[in-house]
Scaffold this motif. Structure first.
Motif, short mmCIF file in Angstrom:
data_model
loop_
_atom_site.label_atom_id
_atom_site.label_comp_id
_atom_site.label_asym_id
_atom_site.label_seq_id
_atom_site.Cartn_x
_atom_site.Cartn_y
_atom_site.Cartn_z
N CYS A 50 3.79 39.80 17.43
CA CYS A 50 2.99 40.80 18.14
C CYS A 50 1.66 40.21 18.60
O CYS A 50 1.18 40.51 19.70
CB CYS A 50 2.74 42.01 17.25
N LEU A 54 0.25 40.24 22.37
CA LEU A 54 -0.91 41.09 22.61
C LEU A 54 -2.22 40.32 22.65
O LEU A 54 -3.18 40.77 23.28
CB LEU A 54 -0.99 42.18 21.55
N ALA A 60 -2.09 43.60 16.71
CA ALA A 60 -0.82 43.11 16.16
C ALA A 60 -0.49 43.81 14.84
O ALA A 60 0.66 44.17 14.60
CB ALA A 60 -0.88 41.60 15.95
N LEU A 63 0.70 47.32 15.69
CA LEU A 63 2.06 47.33 16.24
C LEU A 63 3.09 46.95 15.19
O LEU A 63 4.23 47.44 15.22
CB LEU A 63 2.14 46.38 17.44
N CYS A 96 5.39 46.26 21.79
CA CYS A 96 4.28 45.50 22.37
C CYS A 96 4.23 45.67 23.88
O CYS A 96 3.15 45.84 24.46
CB CYS A 96 4.42 44.02 22.01
#
Length: 356
Positions: A50, A54, A60, A63, A96
């Protein structure tokens, strides 16, 4: 169905010796502890995945938790056509991409940042801010044993370097995801197509475009000449840099840098290249008041890093002033990256203030 226990925290070991199939069956019946044990081996690598997409360690983590919650809620529909790991990557990747489409996640430090003095004209002005944040090495250590497959183009160290991540963030989101899944994680094209609900031809095309763009953005192969982490040579460079920076010695800092070195300040889109531009910035902005900084060593993205603190002459308290990361090439500094968001320091286990 009972609530899922906190992921990553130790729980009862009743299922420790059960197979993944047994854990899956128990999780489907509503056993949250079995689910935790089923997904725990993939937790940290999913967070890093993630992060690559990102660019933010804080996003992260958010997520990752969304991914695990979605997996817990949807485990009854998991058809086992792919491994648990691939299934989790599918959820994480699409979460994401949805977050990037929503375009709602932005580091709070950017909007609040007000430079104390006007900033010099940059060598390069990016079209938009860079939302990249540093990632603590202490978290990367937890995935060091999972090596990429033979089709991977990037080793773990290279695939979390700031140069790679900065280049990756300039790709369109879908190309970014395809490149990470194929060239970092070594998923097969058919698996990536399944993860992204698209065709193998679409994956192949996106990967070709992403590789071409990344080759243009990434520095040359001499990154491999960087000293090994925590080697005597790296420690020497770090010690010399700390002495020079804390002393406010601009000339000593510039002498440590390569002739084509960059100074960047994510998320600001301003970038300065070369000894003259970097010297001017340090002398007129960062170190204009002489020795006022204290650097606390840490590591980020496999590179030497520091929590920055500035002295307050009116009190014995030193206040947080962002995170600084060094990119080394050979025995010199090729990139000096200053992250201006003070909320990053707790991620590295560093306080917001220090007593002198």
């Amino acid at each position: 169905m009972r609530g899922i226990p906190p992921i990553g925290e130790p729980g009862a070991s009743a299922h420790a010796r059960r197979s993944a199939g047994d854990l899956l069956a128990l999780a489907r019946s509503g056993d949250g502890e079995a689910f935790r044990e089923l997904v725990e081996p993939y937790r940290r690598e999913l967070q890093v995945h993630c992060y690559r997409i990102l660019g933010s360690v804080q996003d992260a983590e958010d997520l990752l938790q969304e991914t695990l919650l979605a997996a817990w809620r949807g485990i009854g529909g998991y058809a086992e056509r792919a491994s648990v790991r691939t299934w989790l990557y599918r959820i994480a990747t699409n979460r994401c991409l949805n977050a990037l489409r929503a375009d709602a996640r932005r580091p709070p430090g950017y909007a609040a940042y007000q430079p104390e003095v006007p900033l010099p004209e940059p060598s390069r002005l990016r079209a938009e801010p860079s939302w990249l944040e540093p990632y603590p090495d202490v978290l990367l250590d937890e995935i060091a044993d999972r090596l990429p497959g033979p089709e991977a183009r990037y080793e773990i160290r290279e695939s979390v370097s700031l140069a790679f991540l900065a280049a990756l963030q300039r790709l369109p989101p879908r190309q970014r995801a395809v490149l990470v899944l194929r060239d970092v994680l070594a998923f097969r094209a058919v698996e990536v197509a399944e993860i992204l609900a698209t065709t193998e031809n679409a994956v192949t095309g996106a990967l070709k475009r992403a590789r071409a763009a990344l080759a243009h953005e990434l520095p040359g192969p001499d990154r491999e000449s960087a000293p090994l982490p925590d080697s005597p040579e790296e420690r020497r460079i770090v010690d010399d840099f700390v002495r020079a920076f804390e002393a406010g010695d601009v000339d000593a800092i510039v002498a440590m840098m390569t002739d084509d070195a960059w100074l960047t300040m994510p998320p600001l889109p301003l970038e300065y290249q070369g000894p003259d531009a970097i010297r001017n910035f340090l002398a007129t902005v960062a170190l204009r008041n002489g020795p006022r900084y204290v650097l606390v060593p840490t590591r980020a993205n496999g590179q030497p890093a520091f929590g920055c603190y500035v002295r307050d002459p009116r009190t014995p308290i030193m206040h947080a002033h962002g995170v600084l990361v060094l990119t080394l090439t050979g025995g010199r500094i090729s990139v000096l990256t200053r992250f201006i968001d003070n909320s990053l320091l707790p991620v590295f286990g560093l306080p917001r203030s220090l007593r002198a």
